[in-house]
Motif scaffolding. Sequence first.
Motif, mmCIF file in Angstrom:
data_model
loop_
_atom_site.group_PDB
_atom_site.id
_atom_site.type_symbol
_atom_site.label_atom_id
_atom_site.label_comp_id
_atom_site.label_asym_id
_atom_site.label_seq_id
_atom_site.Cartn_x
_atom_site.Cartn_y
_atom_site.Cartn_z
ATOM 1 N N ALA A 42 -2.591 8.286 5.107
ATOM 2 C CA ALA A 42 -2.712 7.818 3.722
ATOM 3 C C ALA A 42 -2.398 6.334 3.618
ATOM 4 O O ALA A 42 -3.101 5.587 2.915
ATOM 5 C CB ALA A 42 -1.791 8.629 2.813
ATOM 6 N N VAL A 43 -1.370 5.887 4.309
ATOM 7 C CA VAL A 43 -0.984 4.479 4.228
ATOM 8 C C VAL A 43 -1.996 3.595 4.948
ATOM 9 O O VAL A 43 -2.353 2.523 4.440
ATOM 10 C CB VAL A 43 0.448 4.258 4.779
ATOM 11 C CG1 VAL A 43 0.794 2.779 4.843
ATOM 12 C CG2 VAL A 43 1.460 5.010 3.922
ATOM 13 N N GLU A 92 6.703 11.357 -2.074
ATOM 14 C CA GLU A 92 7.092 11.227 -0.665
ATOM 15 C C GLU A 92 6.265 12.104 0.277
ATOM 16 O O GLU A 92 5.917 11.661 1.370
ATOM 17 C CB GLU A 92 8.580 11.532 -0.509
ATOM 18 C CG GLU A 92 9.115 11.068 0.812
ATOM 19 C CD GLU A 92 10.621 11.127 0.878
ATOM 20 O OE1 GLU A 92 11.118 11.192 2.008
ATOM 21 O OE2 GLU A 92 11.292 11.118 -0.157
ATOM 22 N N PRO A 93 5.902 13.330 -0.120
ATOM 23 C CA PRO A 93 5.074 14.127 0.792
ATOM 24 C C PRO A 93 3.719 13.480 1.102
ATOM 25 O O PRO A 93 3.141 13.715 2.156
ATOM 26 C CB PRO A 93 4.875 15.451 0.040
ATOM 27 C CG PRO A 93 6.011 15.527 -0.916
ATOM 28 C CD PRO A 93 6.314 14.110 -1.299
ATOM 29 N N GLY A 94 3.234 12.648 0.182
ATOM 30 C CA GLY A 94 1.952 11.981 0.400
ATOM 31 C C GLY A 94 2.031 10.752 1.276
ATOM 32 O O GLY A 94 1.003 10.196 1.667
ATOM 33 N N ALA A 115 0.836 -1.210 0.000
ATOM 34 C CA ALA A 115 0.000 0.000 0.000
ATOM 35 C C ALA A 115 0.866 1.253 0.000
ATOM 36 O O ALA A 115 0.553 2.237 -0.691
ATOM 37 C CB ALA A 115 -0.932 -0.006 1.211
ATOM 38 N N ALA A 116 1.955 1.235 0.751
ATOM 39 C CA ALA A 116 2.832 2.411 0.827
ATOM 40 C C ALA A 116 3.442 2.723 -0.533
ATOM 41 O O ALA A 116 3.549 3.900 -0.902
ATOM 42 C CB ALA A 116 3.928 2.189 1.874
ATOM 43 N N LEU A 117 3.826 1.705 -1.289
ATOM 44 C CA LEU A 117 4.366 1.970 -2.623
ATOM 45 C C LEU A 117 3.289 2.589 -3.512
ATOM 46 O O LEU A 117 3.571 3.509 -4.283
ATOM 47 C CB LEU A 117 4.928 0.700 -3.267
ATOM 48 C CG LEU A 117 5.593 0.928 -4.627
ATOM 49 C CD1 LEU A 117 6.781 1.897 -4.508
ATOM 50 C CD2 LEU A 117 6.033 -0.385 -5.237
ATOM 51 N N GLY A 166 -5.741 -0.470 4.900
ATOM 52 C CA GLY A 166 -6.764 -1.011 5.785
ATOM 53 C C GLY A 166 -6.221 -1.451 7.134
ATOM 54 O O GLY A 166 -6.901 -2.104 7.917
ATOM 55 N N VAL A 167 -4.980 -1.073 7.417
ATOM 56 C CA VAL A 167 -4.322 -1.433 8.672
ATOM 57 C C VAL A 167 -4.438 -0.248 9.626
ATOM 58 O O VAL A 167 -4.390 0.906 9.213
ATOM 59 C CB VAL A 167 -2.842 -1.787 8.400
ATOM 60 C CG1 VAL A 167 -2.056 -1.937 9.673
ATOM 61 C CG2 VAL A 167 -2.759 -3.059 7.572
#
Length: 196
Positions: free
Chosen positions: A35-36, A28-30, A18-20, A41-42
């Motif tokens: 957001a992650v 990177e600012p996002g 999800a992070a990728l 869903g964690v």
Amino acid sequence: MSPKQQRGEATVEQVLDAALGVYAASGEPGLTVSAVTRASGVSPGSLYHHFGSIDGLVTALTLRWLGRLLDRLSGALERTRTARSGIRAVVRAYLDFLREHPDAARLVHSASADRYGMAHAPQVRAAQEARLSPVAGWIQSRTDAGELAPLPAPLLESLLLGPVVGVARRWLSVGDVDLDEAVRILPDRIWQSVRP
């Protein structure tokens, strides 16, 4: 592995994937906890449990993809018979990795990855040692066989990978490099700099 450990590993993979995706969409600012966690869903607590912080998550994500790139390079070298064919294989493998995983490659070549790598070089090297050893061993064996110039291993490594990394950064940031042309031209140019 216990069921709890399996769930923990699955959570880590879910968050990293999800992070990728968040990084690809927002840069990177996002890459924020909200957001992650929204994308994965964690829960925030689970993210902090597994990574300690958003910086820990970014580091884990970068090291994951750096490891995959190094695995690709090691695998390419295993199938070669000469130093010259090894150089060709490494250039192709590296640039193919860019094409296949541009978002991950952008992260691996990012300013934050550079800063982390400079600040924690011994730890990064130790964490990737299993992946770096085959590359270092290949360089040493080809040097011992007289196929590569008798230069210190760090210099040979820099001469072999430096031009490819430079092309990668240019392609990722400016986009004005033809990767097919680079695959054709770079190996012979690199070979000229490292041949005995």
